[in-house]
Design a protein around this motif. Sequence first.
Motif, PDB file in Angstrom:
ATOM      1  N   GLU A   4     -12.400   4.127   4.435  1.00  0.00           N
ATOM      2  CA  GLU A   4     -10.954   4.313   4.284  1.00  0.00           C
ATOM      3  C   GLU A   4     -10.213   2.981   4.397  1.00  0.00           C
ATOM      4  O   GLU A   4      -9.245   2.730   3.680  1.00  0.00           O
ATOM      5  CB  GLU A   4     -10.427   5.287   5.344  1.00  0.00           C
ATOM      6  CG  GLU A   4     -10.688   6.758   5.060  1.00  0.00           C
ATOM      7  CD  GLU A   4     -12.162   7.124   5.204  1.00  0.00           C
ATOM      8  OE1 GLU A   4     -12.887   6.380   5.917  1.00  0.00           O
ATOM      9  OE2 GLU A   4     -12.600   8.124   4.604  1.00  0.00           O
ATOM     10  N   ASN A   5     -10.685   2.115   5.302  1.00  0.00           N
ATOM     11  CA  ASN A   5     -10.052   0.802   5.454  1.00  0.00           C
ATOM     12  C   ASN A   5     -10.186  -0.023   4.175  1.00  0.00           C
ATOM     13  O   ASN A   5      -9.252  -0.717   3.768  1.00  0.00           O
ATOM     14  CB  ASN A   5     -10.674   0.040   6.624  1.00  0.00           C
ATOM     15  CG  ASN A   5     -10.297   0.651   7.965  1.00  0.00           C
ATOM     16  OD1 ASN A   5      -9.310   1.378   8.069  1.00  0.00           O
ATOM     17  ND2 ASN A   5     -11.083   0.373   8.992  1.00  0.00           N
ATOM     18  N   ASN A   8      -7.802   1.397   1.600  1.00  0.00           N
ATOM     19  CA  ASN A   8      -6.417   1.016   1.885  1.00  0.00           C
ATOM     20  C   ASN A   8      -6.167  -0.449   1.547  1.00  0.00           C
ATOM     21  O   ASN A   8      -5.110  -0.799   1.012  1.00  0.00           O
ATOM     22  CB  ASN A   8      -6.094   1.275   3.359  1.00  0.00           C
ATOM     23  CG  ASN A   8      -6.001   2.755   3.682  1.00  0.00           C
ATOM     24  OD1 ASN A   8      -5.682   3.563   2.811  1.00  0.00           O
ATOM     25  ND2 ASN A   8      -6.290   3.128   4.917  1.00  0.00           N
ATOM     26  N   ARG A  43       1.275   7.593  -0.394  1.00  0.00           N
ATOM     27  CA  ARG A  43      -0.026   8.255  -0.347  1.00  0.00           C
ATOM     28  C   ARG A  43      -0.298   9.057  -1.617  1.00  0.00           C
ATOM     29  O   ARG A  43       0.626   9.409  -2.354  1.00  0.00           O
ATOM     30  CB  ARG A  43      -0.088   9.183   0.866  1.00  0.00           C
ATOM     31  CG  ARG A  43       1.055  10.176   0.944  1.00  0.00           C
ATOM     32  CD  ARG A  43       0.934  11.130   2.133  1.00  0.00           C
ATOM     33  NE  ARG A  43       0.458  10.459   3.311  1.00  0.00           N
ATOM     34  CZ  ARG A  43      -0.335  11.039   4.225  1.00  0.00           C
ATOM     35  NH1 ARG A  43      -0.706  12.295   4.069  1.00  0.00           N
ATOM     36  NH2 ARG A  43      -0.741  10.376   5.278  1.00  0.00           N
ATOM     37  N   THR A  84       3.602  16.902   3.594  1.00  0.00           N
ATOM     38  CA  THR A  84       2.886  15.708   4.026  1.00  0.00           C
ATOM     39  C   THR A  84       2.493  15.823   5.493  1.00  0.00           C
ATOM     40  O   THR A  84       2.921  16.744   6.193  1.00  0.00           O
ATOM     41  CB  THR A  84       3.738  14.441   3.772  1.00  0.00           C
ATOM     42  OG1 THR A  84       2.953  13.291   4.037  1.00  0.00           O
ATOM     43  CG2 THR A  84       4.972  14.425   4.649  1.00  0.00           C
ATOM     44  N   TYR A  85       1.700  14.857   5.953  1.00  0.00           N
ATOM     45  CA  TYR A  85       1.065  14.977   7.276  1.00  0.00           C
ATOM     46  C   TYR A  85       1.932  14.388   8.385  1.00  0.00           C
ATOM     47  O   TYR A  85       2.631  13.400   8.202  1.00  0.00           O
ATOM     48  CB  TYR A  85      -0.285  14.260   7.245  1.00  0.00           C
ATOM     49  CG  TYR A  85      -1.094  14.394   8.516  1.00  0.00           C
ATOM     50  CD1 TYR A  85      -1.555  15.644   8.930  1.00  0.00           C
ATOM     51  CD2 TYR A  85      -1.404  13.284   9.285  1.00  0.00           C
ATOM     52  CE1 TYR A  85      -2.318  15.768  10.080  1.00  0.00           C
ATOM     53  CE2 TYR A  85      -2.161  13.397  10.440  1.00  0.00           C
ATOM     54  CZ  TYR A  85      -2.614  14.644  10.840  1.00  0.00           C
ATOM     55  OH  TYR A  85      -3.357  14.768  11.983  1.00  0.00           O
ATOM     56  N   LYS A 139      -4.176  14.851   5.838  1.00  0.00           N
ATOM     57  CA  LYS A 139      -4.307  13.536   6.460  1.00  0.00           C
ATOM     58  C   LYS A 139      -4.287  12.402   5.446  1.00  0.00           C
ATOM     59  O   LYS A 139      -3.737  11.333   5.711  1.00  0.00           O
ATOM     60  CB  LYS A 139      -5.589  13.470   7.290  1.00  0.00           C
ATOM     61  CG  LYS A 139      -5.443  14.103   8.671  1.00  0.00           C
ATOM     62  CD  LYS A 139      -6.691  13.879   9.511  1.00  0.00           C
ATOM     63  CE  LYS A 139      -6.502  14.465  10.908  1.00  0.00           C
ATOM     64  NZ  LYS A 139      -7.706  14.265  11.751  1.00  0.00           N
ATOM     65  N   ASP A 140      -4.901  12.614   4.297  1.00  0.00           N
ATOM     66  CA  ASP A 140      -5.031  11.529   3.319  1.00  0.00           C
ATOM     67  C   ASP A 140      -4.297  11.786   2.016  1.00  0.00           C
ATOM     68  O   ASP A 140      -4.446  11.025   1.054  1.00  0.00           O
ATOM     69  CB  ASP A 140      -6.511  11.271   3.013  1.00  0.00           C
ATOM     70  CG  ASP A 140      -7.285  10.841   4.237  1.00  0.00           C
ATOM     71  OD1 ASP A 140      -6.783   9.975   4.975  1.00  0.00           O
ATOM     72  OD2 ASP A 140      -8.384  11.382   4.475  1.00  0.00           O
ATOM     73  N   LEU A 141      -3.518  12.865   1.944  1.00  0.00           N
ATOM     74  CA  LEU A 141      -2.812  13.171   0.702  1.00  0.00           C
ATOM     75  C   LEU A 141      -1.562  13.991   0.984  1.00  0.00           C
ATOM     76  O   LEU A 141      -1.335  14.428   2.118  1.00  0.00           O
ATOM     77  CB  LEU A 141      -3.734  13.911  -0.275  1.00  0.00           C
ATOM     78  CG  LEU A 141      -4.414  15.191   0.206  1.00  0.00           C
ATOM     79  CD1 LEU A 141      -3.521  16.412  -0.016  1.00  0.00           C
ATOM     80  CD2 LEU A 141      -5.734  15.405  -0.521  1.00  0.00           C
ATOM     81  N   PRO A 288      -7.711  10.951  -2.963  1.00  0.00           N
ATOM     82  CA  PRO A 288      -7.514   9.559  -2.515  1.00  0.00           C
ATOM     83  C   PRO A 288      -8.524   8.583  -3.114  1.00  0.00           C
ATOM     84  O   PRO A 288      -8.172   7.451  -3.458  1.00  0.00           O
ATOM     85  CB  PRO A 288      -7.672   9.654  -0.987  1.00  0.00           C
ATOM     86  CG  PRO A 288      -7.287  11.065  -0.665  1.00  0.00           C
ATOM     87  CD  PRO A 288      -7.799  11.876  -1.817  1.00  0.00           C
ATOM     88  N   ARG A 289      -9.797   9.005  -3.223  1.00  0.00           N
ATOM     89  CA  ARG A 289     -10.806   8.091  -3.785  1.00  0.00           C
ATOM     90  C   ARG A 289     -10.605   7.911  -5.289  1.00  0.00           C
ATOM     91  O   ARG A 289     -10.746   6.806  -5.817  1.00  0.00           O
ATOM     92  CB  ARG A 289     -12.205   8.611  -3.497  1.00  0.00           C
ATOM     93  CG  ARG A 289     -12.557   8.575  -2.016  1.00  0.00           C
ATOM     94  CD  ARG A 289     -14.019   8.810  -1.768  1.00  0.00           C
ATOM     95  NE  ARG A 289     -14.309   8.790  -0.340  1.00  0.00           N
ATOM     96  CZ  ARG A 289     -15.520   8.900   0.178  1.00  0.00           C
ATOM     97  NH1 ARG A 289     -16.565   9.045  -0.623  1.00  0.00           N
ATOM     98  NH2 ARG A 289     -15.708   8.874   1.495  1.00  0.00           N
TER      99      ARG A 289
END
Length: 498
Positions: A4-5, A8, A43, A84-85, A139-141, A288-289
């Motif tokens: 994930e880092n 980002n 995001r 969203t998160y 969390k990621d989207l 996300p990917r």
Amino acid sequence: MHRENYMNALREDIVDTVTRHLTPVAQRYGYSEMPLETNIKWRPMVLVIGNYSSGKSSLINEFLGAKVQATGQAPTDDSFTVLTYDDSVPETEGIQVVEHRDGKALLNDPEFPFSNLRKHGQRFAAHFQLKKINSPFLKDLAIIDTPGMLDSITERDRGYDYQEVLGDLAQKAGLVLVLFDAHKAGTVREAYKSIRDTLTAHTSEDRIIFVLNRIDECTSFNDLLRVYGTLCWNLSQITGRKDIPMIRMTYSSNATAAINKDSAPRTSFLPLLENQREDLKQTILQTPRRRLDHLASYVEIHGERLAHYIEALLAFGLEFRSFRIKKLFTGFLISLLGGSLVALLVMFLVGMADPTTLLSVGGIGAGLIMILWLAVFQRKLEQKFHSTRLEDLDSLTPVADQTRKDSWSAIRDLVYEHLKKNKGDYSLYELKLDLFDVQQVNDNATHDIREALSEFRVMSEDDLKKWEKDSVARKIYKKEQKEMADAEILKAGVRHLY
């Protein structure tokens, strides 16, 4: 975590490239009113659209793990809702809406990429909202739920242009889910226009996923096959494609549990389709990917289009400069001829023979004629050139292949409007510099981005750990170098003062 880092960091590099190299040029020449990074700096987003009562909200609630969106058979929610998160409330206290923001606040908050939607007016703002939810699924989207599409509704009924809003959101989204349900496997008017025109103009086919929802309401497996076949036929007619687009099938288990026990036997085929539901869920979570590929494509597409755009402006500018010089030279010759005639007339009519006086009279006559030429004839000729050239805009740049044709199709109207308003009044030198900068992005930056993505796909956890250590070291080194440079600048400044 290391993966994930890396994602980002790569995303930040892409956004930085767009911010520093593409956006300034795009805004300077009218290619885009908003910064190009607006669509990519937040995001990843999943846009969910579909006919009314197609089960959009029920499916979203299923993913989130709580009843966040209102559900019902009739149209229940006419708002665009961004989900969203937020982790300020622990998940142990239950999945819930932690914070709610209205459209007016959301459209004016620079934290979110929705400022360009302000153009759709107050009625749209009243039907736009954001909910922050402590669901781990987000969390990621982020997910955008939309009003159900109808048959007879018009822009006047909604108070804003639904298709334009949908197009702007589709352009920002990394994935678009188009939902249908077993009772309405056909398409209503708004859905037809959205699939046929809006989505194709604002996003790519690989980001669009067709979903047959509420399959638990089919009376039997044969009924499901009939509904599926009907939807395939309708989509093939809408898209105009000979191949049938892939359609995923799903349902809300919570909604199924509410069905009467007497109806349970008819859903005996559902366990056979669990892989379809899980595949859809994983596809959403992989947004996300996949977004890194979309960001790379975003840079490539806008880099190519912006370069083509500047080429067109440069071609127009060069032609306009050549035309202007020719006409100025023509005006100069006419003024010299006119000045000579004035001097000859004065000599014959007045009988003046002094060469100095005749030269002065001729010079004054030539100057007046030149002023008249510049004020009237030159201006009219330039205006005629401008309008005539705009009528033949398609010959401005070569379009030798399909890529160039697609690029020109995307920017032609922008070029027309800019030249109509600006009239080609800009520095050709600056245009050439900006074109060179954009071409450098196309040639180098996009190659580096694709290379980094290729490396990322084959990197092991150990590779990612090593990358992260190196990355930290590079940041420390850069910080030290900056501090040293700042110190040297300060010393130089002090020496200069004393």
